[in-house]
Write a protein that holds these residues in place. Structure first.
Motif, PDB file in Angstrom:
ATOM      1  N   UNK B 176     -26.260  -1.708 -52.709  1.00 35.20           N
ATOM      2  CA  UNK B 176     -25.008  -1.982 -52.033  1.00 35.20           C
ATOM      3  C   UNK B 176     -25.323  -2.349 -50.657  1.00 35.20           C
ATOM      4  N   UNK B 177     -26.547  -1.608 -49.955  1.00 39.07           N
ATOM      5  CA  UNK B 177     -26.850  -2.118 -48.596  1.00 39.07           C
ATOM      6  C   UNK B 177     -28.393  -2.287 -48.522  1.00 39.07           C
ATOM      7  N   UNK B 178     -28.835  -3.242 -48.034  1.00 40.35           N
ATOM      8  CA  UNK B 178     -30.327  -3.490 -47.910  1.00 40.35           C
ATOM      9  C   UNK B 178     -30.677  -3.375 -46.112  1.00 40.35           C
ATOM     10  N   UNK B 186     -27.916  -8.942 -37.108  1.00 39.87           N
ATOM     11  CA  UNK B 186     -26.655  -8.660 -37.512  1.00 39.87           C
ATOM     12  C   UNK B 186     -26.368  -8.241 -38.887  1.00 39.87           C
ATOM     13  N   UNK B 187     -25.001  -8.285 -39.426  1.00 37.54           N
ATOM     14  CA  UNK B 187     -24.956  -7.685 -40.765  1.00 37.54           C
ATOM     15  C   UNK B 187     -24.415  -8.716 -41.549  1.00 37.54           C
ATOM     16  N   UNK B 188     -25.014  -9.164 -42.702  1.00 35.37           N
ATOM     17  CA  UNK B 188     -24.577 -10.320 -43.476  1.00 35.37           C
ATOM     18  C   UNK B 188     -24.272  -9.858 -44.821  1.00 35.37           C
ATOM     19  N   UNK B 189     -23.134 -10.295 -45.335  1.00 35.99           N
ATOM     20  CA  UNK B 189     -22.670 -10.160 -46.593  1.00 35.99           C
ATOM     21  C   UNK B 189     -23.158 -11.186 -47.573  1.00 35.99           C
ATOM     22  N   UNK B 190     -23.822 -10.803 -48.817  1.00 29.94           N
ATOM     23  CA  UNK B 190     -24.282 -11.613 -49.830  1.00 29.94           C
ATOM     24  C   UNK B 190     -23.393 -11.815 -50.867  1.00 29.94           C
ATOM     25  N   UNK B 191     -23.192 -13.093 -51.081  1.00 28.52           N
ATOM     26  CA  UNK B 191     -22.084 -13.563 -52.193  1.00 28.52           C
ATOM     27  C   UNK B 191     -23.188 -13.679 -53.470  1.00 28.52           C
ATOM     28  N   UNK B 214     -35.548 -11.364 -41.978  1.00 28.16           N
ATOM     29  CA  UNK B 214     -35.074 -12.039 -40.901  1.00 28.16           C
ATOM     30  C   UNK B 214     -34.277 -11.551 -39.728  1.00 28.16           C
ATOM     31  N   UNK B 215     -34.036 -10.075 -40.182  1.00 27.00           N
ATOM     32  CA  UNK B 215     -33.369  -9.213 -39.433  1.00 27.00           C
ATOM     33  C   UNK B 215     -31.937  -8.969 -39.697  1.00 27.00           C
ATOM     34  N   UNK B 216     -31.467  -9.312 -40.722  1.00 23.47           N
ATOM     35  CA  UNK B 216     -30.146  -8.823 -41.348  1.00 23.47           C
ATOM     36  C   UNK B 216     -30.056  -7.705 -42.317  1.00 23.47           C
ATOM     37  N   UNK B 217     -29.168  -6.961 -41.882  1.00 23.17           N
ATOM     38  CA  UNK B 217     -28.783  -5.659 -42.707  1.00 23.17           C
ATOM     39  C   UNK B 217     -27.881  -6.548 -43.645  1.00 23.17           C
TER      40      UNK B 217
END
Lengths: 481, 420
Positions: B176-178, B186-191, B214-217
């Motif tokens: 659920x979280x990488x 920043x924090x990105x939600x993956x669709x 690339x630096x996104x959670x």
């Protein structure tokens, strides 16, 4: 209405998939870009060869059914609509290129080939097709021949008739003829010249042999910004007086700039009174010298800013703005009327002032985009058909605009053609004897009058034929909430 | 409450219709006009039909429906239109009216119902894919393809032909979280999408991995469903709205961005603000949507040289729907040693268009034919495109025509060049 037997016969010629006979399908063919004039055909035929066109015309001839040719339907004179029904012959499926003969600088194409696609096909090899109407990304070469189309670059290169060497046509009598030849010299009567600009009233073009030109060594495009159209047009007169033959000299006024910037974003300065788009082409040394002179003339005529396109991308964008303007009219208005009058170049500033005064008197916005170098004006009268009374005021202003241009020694149309829009206006320019002679010429090609009836020539009052415009349909507003 | 043949709700946008000045600049850009050369199968003609229906000049007849259903919804006409006609929206609103009042062929309704009842529901799709994987792995697929049996059922053949080799029928599970690697952006939600999740689970894995690099959670909510794009395009607007609300809720846990790796999903999600008018969360959500190529184009990624000649096909819903053309190319060009050959007419639809290739096979095939011959001209052995529908369609087209090319999502090619 066409009989089922007639439709079966039509389908036999062009195939069942080549006939549009549904009410919904026919409806979409009821107008060209000038949606003011509406008339749906009884059927649309989409032939794929000259032979099929010939058979369709002969079938209609036998049954006395009107034939209305249509290319891409981008005309602005109500030329490609069917005021009396009949069979519309669409050339959109005739898109073959028969021959590209670069040694003799010509190509033979079917009428449905899109203008710009011909240039794209030969550009890499150093050639181009010169007539470049603003709709060149969609208009067909057949349509260019029908209306004798011009374009920004016809200032230097001439109009369509100067670039057509020969034509294959199906006449209104059903004959398949070849007019002209590969050579530029015309032997005997110049029937190519008669056919080009005849707007489908003599026959249908089924193949065109066009001239191709060498691409110029260098091109320079300059955008000059002015605070008024008058300053811009004075500049045009000065450039021409200095003996410079530009490839194109285009002017856009403030409302036109606004539409272009909103719709295309070509980098024209929003809010400016006018811009001049000036293009020079030819040997590099020559145009460098001319450009210097032009910059000087612009400065002395109070240009606020003068920008020379730095690369091909910037140049293309400047032209995209100019050529996309017609499509961006929707940014300004819901409905419009358009003139195509030509005035002597020296009268340009005076003409613009007069036209603006007329539209102001009728409380309507007028936008100007014109081929300044030829004095070919395109005043666009903006109105909203859903507002009571605006249509009438627009039509009145439209008529006054044209009369003002004619009074200055101008002409009814520069490059759009006559169609139904300007047929009645032909009387402003020609006498009865001239018009009667043209009608006789028409009869030679089309003895029974089946070809695009109601277009180009004013109808004789005695025949009881009136071509009244169908007022634009309104979307009812507020009625349903 | 009627306006001609239409009624409330979701009346076709009248100002959108009025904006069309009938200039025809859209015609040569329209795939169906290119093939048929008919006015009523062009954007200008379709807008004219919609207008005529609003004016009460035509009804929502079978012919009307046919011309609107033949549209791919590629929105190339929007790119071309200088007057800004919102064609995609007009089409969807009109299809909504057709759904309510129209006459669709029974076979069309059946197929659309079947597909639209399947894709958005992970459970149903997973069960079907289990059977498909068995079909492939047991050797039955080889037998069936060799037997020519499929010629008897062309629609079934169309579906069968699209199937990529499925690694395992079981959906691969992502955490659920990488966590972000390196400098946090920043924090990105993956669709995850529907087609992507089941046919190309690798693409989702790689997307998560690249985002992390690339630096996104990366937040990957478990309970996310379909984005509703397919329903929207079919005019099932209420269903589309339900899916939209669900997806918005699934990502409500505070993400800075919502990332799509399927152009169709991204494009639809950017329109939530319009379709859920009056819901400020929907507008906020739409503003946060990004395509994966936008985030990776200038990210710090450790890439090593890779000798490959590739060409790029613009998915309609990336190039026209989201106006994204530069970033995917920039992303590919970052791979040292990669030669990107431009594909002629790269933004002409490949015929996939959601479930279009199942519903309008003939048109879809003609467009695919054109696309494959353009690809052959480039000489590239790798075709890159950022939409799973296009990947399936183009891969099938090339396979059937014996053109040996590999069709990849940009992240797949990028991942091969990772030196990490």
């Amino acid at each position: 209405m066409l009989t089922p037997e007639f439709l079966r016969e039509l389908a036999r010629i062009v195939g069942p998939a080549g006939v549009v006979a549904t009410p919904e399908g026919r409806l979409t063919y009821e107008c060209d870009m000038h949606t003011f004039y509406k008339g749906a055909p009884d059927a649309v035929a989409l032939p794929t060869s000259a032979e099929q066109v010939g058979e369709v015309v002969r079938l209609c001839l036998r049954e006395g059914i009107p034939v209305v040719p249509r290319g891409s339907g981008t005309g602005v004179i109500g030329g490609a609509m069917a005021p009396r029904g009949g069979v519309m012959v669409s050339t959109t499926r005739m898109t073959r290129t028969f021959e590209v003969d670069l040694l003799n600088r010509c190509a033979t194409v079917e009428p449905g080939v899109i203008n710009l696609q011909l240039t794209h096909a030969v550009k890499d090899r150093g050639y181009f097709f010169a007539p470049d109407p603003s709709s060149q990304m969609v208009c067909s070469i057949g349509g260019n021949c029908a209306t004798n189309a011009g374009g920004p670059h016809c200032l230097k290169y001439g109009i369509t008739v100067n670039h057509v060497l020969g034509l294959q046509v199906v006449t209104g009598a059903g004959e398949l003829l070849w007019l002209g030849s590969k050579a530029r010299e015309r032997v005997g009567y110049d029937l190519t010249g008669v056919m080009v600009g005849s707007e489908g009233t003599l026959g249908i073009v089924t193949a065109v042999r066009v001239r191709l030109l060498h691409l110029p060594e260098a091109v320079k495009t300059i955008l000059a910004v002015f605070s008024s159209v008058e300053d811009a047009s004075e500049t045009v007169s000065a450039i021409i007086a200095a003996g410079i033959i530009a490839a194109a000299l285009e002017c856009l006024d403030e409302p036109a700039i606004r539409a272009v910037e909103e719709g295309i974003g070509a980098g024209y300065p929003k809010g400016a009174g006018a811009v001049l788009l000036i293009e020079l082409d030819g040997p590099r040394a020559e145009i460098e010298a001319q450009a210097e002179k032009i910059v000087e003339i612009c400065r002395s005529h109070l240009a606020l800013e003068i920008r020379v396109a730095q690369d091909e991308a910037e140049r293309e964008l400047l032209w995209k703005g100019r050529k996309g303007f017609a499509g961006a009219i929707g940014r300004l208005t819901r409905n419009w009327l358009l003139q195509d009058a030509v005035v002597p170049r020296s009268k340009l500033p005076q003409a613009i002032r007069a036209l603006n005064a007329i539209s102001a008197r009728h409380r309507l916005l007028v936008a100007h985009v014109f081929h300044a170098g030829d004095g070919n004006l395109h005043p666009i009268i903006c109105y909203d058909a859903e507002q009571p009374g605006e249509l009438e005021r627009a039509m009145q202003a439209n008529e006054e605009l044209l009369r003002a241009c004619i009074a200055m020694g101008g002409s009814v149309t520069g490059e759009h053609g006559v169609g139904v829009d300007k047929a009645a206006n032909l009387r402003l320019q020609y006498g009865e004897a001239d018009l009667a002679f043209m009608a006789r010429l028409r009869q030679v090609f089309d003895p029974t009058g089946i070809m695009n009836p109601g277009k180009l020539l004013p109808s004789h009052p005695a025949c009881g034929e009136t071509l009244s415009a169908v007022p634009p349909q309104s979307l009812p507003q507020g009625a349903w909430v | 409450m009627k306006l001609g043949a239409f009624d409330l709700p979701d009346l076709p946008d009248l100002d959108g219709i009025r904006a069309c000045v009938h200039c025809g600049i859209c015609l040569p850009q329209c795939p169906t006009y290119r093939v048929l050369g008919e006015e009523m199968d062009s954007p200008r003609g379709r807008i004219y039909l919609i207008r005529a229906a609003a004016e009460g000049r035509v009804g929502i007849t079978e012919t009307f429906t046919h011309h609107l259903d033949l549209c791919l919804g590629c929105r190339a006409c929007e790119t071309a239109c200088p007057s800004g006609v919102p064609f995609g929206r007009l089409l969807e609103q009109t299809r909504g009216q057709i759904e309510r009042h129209g006459h669709r062929r029974l076979s069309h309704r059946f197929l659309a119902g079947l597909t639209l009842g399947l894709f958005p529901y992970p459970g149903r799709l997973a069960r079907l894919l289990a059977i498909v994987a068995l079909y492939q792995h047991s050797g039955l697929q080889r037998l069936v393809r060799a037997s020519g049996l499929l010629r008897l059922a062309p629609r079934l053949a169309a579906m069968e032909g699209l199937l990529p080799p499925l690694g395992s029928w079981r959906a691969r599970e992502l955490p659920e979280l990488v966590q972000a690697t390196g400098r946090r952006r920043g924090r990105a939600g993956l669709v995850l999408g529907c087609v992507q999740r089941y046919f190309f689970p690798r693409v989702n894995e790689l997307t998560a991995r690249l985002l992390s690099l690339a630096g996104y959670e990366v937040l990957i909510p478990r309970d996310q469903e379909c984005c509703g794009a397919l329903h929207l395009h079919a005019g099932r607007l209420d269903q589309a709205r339900r899916f939209a609300r669900g997806l918005i809720a699934a990502f409500d846990g505070g993400v800075d961005l919502v990332v799509a790796n399927a152009a169709g999903c991204g494009s639809a999600m950017r329109e939530y603000g319009h379709w859920l008018d009056g819901d400020p969360r929907a507008r906020q959500f739409s503003l946060r949507v990004r395509d994966i190529s936008e985030l990776l184009a200038d990210a710090e990624l450790p890439l090593r040289p890779m000798e490959v000649t590739a060409t790029y096909h613009d998915p309609c819903h990336l190039a026209h729907g989201q106006r994204i053309r530069r970033e995917p190319r920039a992303l590919l060009n970052r791979i040292p040693g990669l030669t990107l050959v431009e594909l002629a007419e790269s933004d002409l639809c490949c015929g996939s268009a959601g479930i279009y290739n199942l519903l309008e096979r003939e048109m879809a095939e003609r467009l695919l034919e054109l696309k494959v011959s353009r690809i052959a001209e480039t000489g590239a052995r790798t075709v890159v495109t950022g939409n799973p529908g296009c990947v399936l369609q183009i891969a099938r087209g090339c396979r059937e025509r014996g053109l040996a090319v590999e069709v990849l999502h940009p992240v797949e090619l990028l991942a091969r060049a990772l030196s990490y």
